[in-house]
Motif scaffolding. Sequence first.
Motif, mmCIF file in Angstrom:
data_model
loop_
_atom_site.group_PDB
_atom_site.id
_atom_site.type_symbol
_atom_site.label_atom_id
_atom_site.label_comp_id
_atom_site.label_asym_id
_atom_site.label_seq_id
_atom_site.Cartn_x
_atom_site.Cartn_y
_atom_site.Cartn_z
ATOM 1 N N LEU A 83 6.749 8.171 -25.046
ATOM 2 C CA LEU A 83 7.654 7.105 -24.612
ATOM 3 C C LEU A 83 8.986 7.672 -24.118
ATOM 4 O O LEU A 83 9.589 7.136 -23.174
ATOM 5 N N LEU A 84 9.472 8.753 -24.725
ATOM 6 C CA LEU A 84 10.699 9.388 -24.236
ATOM 7 C C LEU A 84 10.516 9.896 -22.809
ATOM 8 O O LEU A 84 11.400 9.737 -21.958
ATOM 9 N N HIS A 85 9.373 10.499 -22.552
ATOM 10 C CA HIS A 85 9.131 11.012 -21.199
ATOM 11 C C HIS A 85 8.777 9.883 -20.233
ATOM 12 O O HIS A 85 9.019 10.000 -19.024
ATOM 13 N N THR A 86 8.225 8.789 -20.752
ATOM 14 C CA THR A 86 8.059 7.585 -19.933
ATOM 15 C C THR A 86 9.431 7.083 -19.490
ATOM 16 O O THR A 86 9.635 6.720 -18.323
ATOM 17 N N CYS A 98 13.650 2.173 -18.266
ATOM 18 C CA CYS A 98 14.009 3.387 -19.000
ATOM 19 C C CYS A 98 14.508 3.044 -20.395
ATOM 20 O O CYS A 98 14.037 3.606 -21.394
ATOM 21 N N GLU A 99 15.441 2.124 -20.490
ATOM 22 C CA GLU A 99 16.027 1.797 -21.790
ATOM 23 C C GLU A 99 15.032 1.079 -22.692
ATOM 24 O O GLU A 99 15.077 1.237 -23.915
ATOM 25 N N LYS A 100 14.123 0.331 -22.113
ATOM 26 C CA LYS A 100 13.066 -0.300 -22.906
ATOM 27 C C LYS A 100 12.183 0.770 -23.549
ATOM 28 O O LYS A 100 11.852 0.690 -24.737
ATOM 29 N N ALA A 101 11.812 1.784 -22.757
ATOM 30 C CA ALA A 101 10.981 2.861 -23.298
ATOM 31 C C ALA A 101 11.734 3.672 -24.343
ATOM 32 O O ALA A 101 11.156 4.094 -25.358
ATOM 33 N N LEU A 102 13.030 3.899 -24.144
ATOM 34 C CA LEU A 102 13.832 4.603 -25.143
ATOM 35 C C LEU A 102 13.842 3.834 -26.466
ATOM 36 O O LEU A 102 13.697 4.430 -27.551
ATOM 37 N N ALA A 103 14.009 2.522 -26.388
ATOM 38 C CA ALA A 103 14.021 1.703 -27.603
ATOM 39 C C ALA A 103 12.670 1.754 -28.320
ATOM 40 O O ALA A 103 12.602 1.842 -29.554
ATOM 41 N N THR A 147 11.808 3.229 -32.107
ATOM 42 C CA THR A 147 11.054 2.474 -33.104
ATOM 43 C C THR A 147 9.906 3.305 -33.659
ATOM 44 O O THR A 147 9.660 3.328 -34.873
ATOM 45 N N ARG A 148 9.205 3.989 -32.775
ATOM 46 C CA ARG A 148 8.086 4.828 -33.210
ATOM 47 C C ARG A 148 8.561 5.948 -34.140
ATOM 48 O O ARG A 148 7.948 6.221 -35.176
ATOM 49 N N PHE A 149 9.635 6.614 -33.760
ATOM 50 C CA PHE A 149 10.137 7.694 -34.603
ATOM 51 C C PHE A 149 10.577 7.159 -35.971
ATOM 52 O O PHE A 149 10.450 7.850 -36.983
ATOM 53 N N GLY A 150 11.070 5.920 -35.989
ATOM 54 C CA GLY A 150 11.477 5.319 -37.252
ATOM 55 C C GLY A 150 10.310 5.068 -38.184
ATOM 56 O O GLY A 150 10.492 4.934 -39.395
ATOM 57 N N LYS A 151 9.106 5.002 -37.663
ATOM 58 C CA LYS A 151 7.904 4.773 -38.466
ATOM 59 C C LYS A 151 7.219 6.068 -38.887
ATOM 60 O O LYS A 151 6.222 6.044 -39.608
ATOM 61 N N THR A 152 7.731 7.200 -38.423
ATOM 62 C CA THR A 152 7.098 8.487 -38.713
ATOM 63 C C THR A 152 7.215 8.825 -40.197
ATOM 64 O O THR A 152 8.251 8.594 -40.818
ATOM 65 N N PRO A 208 14.777 15.920 -34.904
ATOM 66 C CA PRO A 208 15.756 14.826 -34.835
ATOM 67 C C PRO A 208 16.583 14.831 -33.553
ATOM 68 O O PRO A 208 17.146 13.808 -33.170
ATOM 69 N N SER A 209 16.666 15.977 -32.872
ATOM 70 C CA SER A 209 17.497 16.086 -31.660
ATOM 71 C C SER A 209 16.801 15.560 -30.406
ATOM 72 O O SER A 209 17.442 15.395 -29.361
ATOM 73 N N GLN A 210 15.487 15.300 -30.503
ATOM 74 C CA GLN A 210 14.735 14.979 -29.283
ATOM 75 C C GLN A 210 15.187 13.684 -28.616
ATOM 76 O O GLN A 210 15.245 13.596 -27.389
ATOM 77 N N PHE A 211 15.525 12.673 -29.421
ATOM 78 C CA PHE A 211 15.890 11.399 -28.815
ATOM 79 C C PHE A 211 17.147 11.542 -27.969
ATOM 80 O O PHE A 211 17.167 11.131 -26.792
ATOM 81 N N ASP A 212 18.204 12.107 -28.527
ATOM 82 C CA ASP A 212 19.457 12.235 -27.768
ATOM 83 C C ASP A 212 19.298 13.188 -26.585
ATOM 84 O O ASP A 212 19.905 12.983 -25.536
#
Length: 388
Positions: free
Chosen positions: A235-238, A251-256, A260-265, A277-281
């Motif tokens: 999703l980040l690369h999407t 773009c911002e929809k896919a970031l969100a 959410t997915r990372f929060g469920k990991t 943890p640095s991948q999102f930013d």
Amino acid sequence: MATGREGLARRRAAMGFTQESLAEHLGIDRSTVGRWERGTLTPQPWNQPDLARALKVSLDTLDALLAPGAHVAPPGPDRISHALVAPQRLDLITVGHLRERVQRLDERYDRVPSTSLLADAGLALGQISFFGQHAPNGRTRLELRQVEAEAATLMGQLVWDASQRRDHDNARAHFENAIAAAREIGNTAAEGHALLRKSYISLYGERDPRAGLTLTEQTAHTTSNTSNVITGLALLHTAEAHAMLGDQRACEKALAEAETRFGKTNADDVAGFLFSPSQFDRMAGSCYLFLGDHRRAQKALEKTARGIRRQNKSRAIVLGNLSLAHLRQGELDAATAALHEAIDVVEETRGGGGLNIVFDAGKELRRWRTEHLVSEVYDRLLSLMTAA
């Protein structure tokens, strides 16, 4: 008489555990681990998944380590050499040694030049492919195909990175081999990992965001029920593909969705080793750079750079993008400072992504080419170009 399990003890030691530290890690008595290794006690079914994770082996390989006679296995390299002479006798322990070799190479990928790993990775993949022609059907063959998917994915990464992201065809062929191996055994996480790596060729090599978007979306769909980590990365690369196409809302929809997915990991995610943890930013910063919101990109990339202290290929990309964010705001001093840091990392790791970005930044410096700061950067870029 109980038979000792020297293979289990050797694997425990190889992972850096004493009997005491493994027992503490698993929340059991130290004497229990000793009894497992002496063969007087077998781990209960509810202990075995945790033990396999601690030893970084599959449950099938753990079964083999717990089997009578597992203590007679020779060391990894000797066992592999023996199996090459009699490939029809390939067993789960030997496959485990092959996986360990591939994983050790993979762990070094982000820190050292890919050219230094190519020969060993190629040898491992060649041996795995050879065994694949002779391995009997059953659990051993299934495990071997899993290792083949991992090795082919790594080989694709190495080939593409060592070529400075130019050898698209050979890298893509390795990723497609990995996808085929993973599909054969129904491992959607391994399939998704190879698909995601394949998408990078379209996004960053061929600069074709539409083709890349198709692959990242396919990855997210493939792993949606298997791995929140790989789905989040897809999703980040999407999001980045949408940013390349100028679509900020998508773009911002896919970031969100990625957040959410990372929060469920959780710790049980089969691809947890891919998460940082640095991948999102890092990816958000890249997205806003493509969208032209350079101040927002700068803030995200600065936060990422502070969180990545090791000299690795990812850090070079972050610093290169940070330099671009400063340049596009006319901040020459900050831009050249970030670019010097990026070059420091590239000189050590020779990462293709970092190389490409620092050269892109060098092109954007042309408007300031008479400045002394820029001359210093150009001297270092020339040395990089000569070495490449």
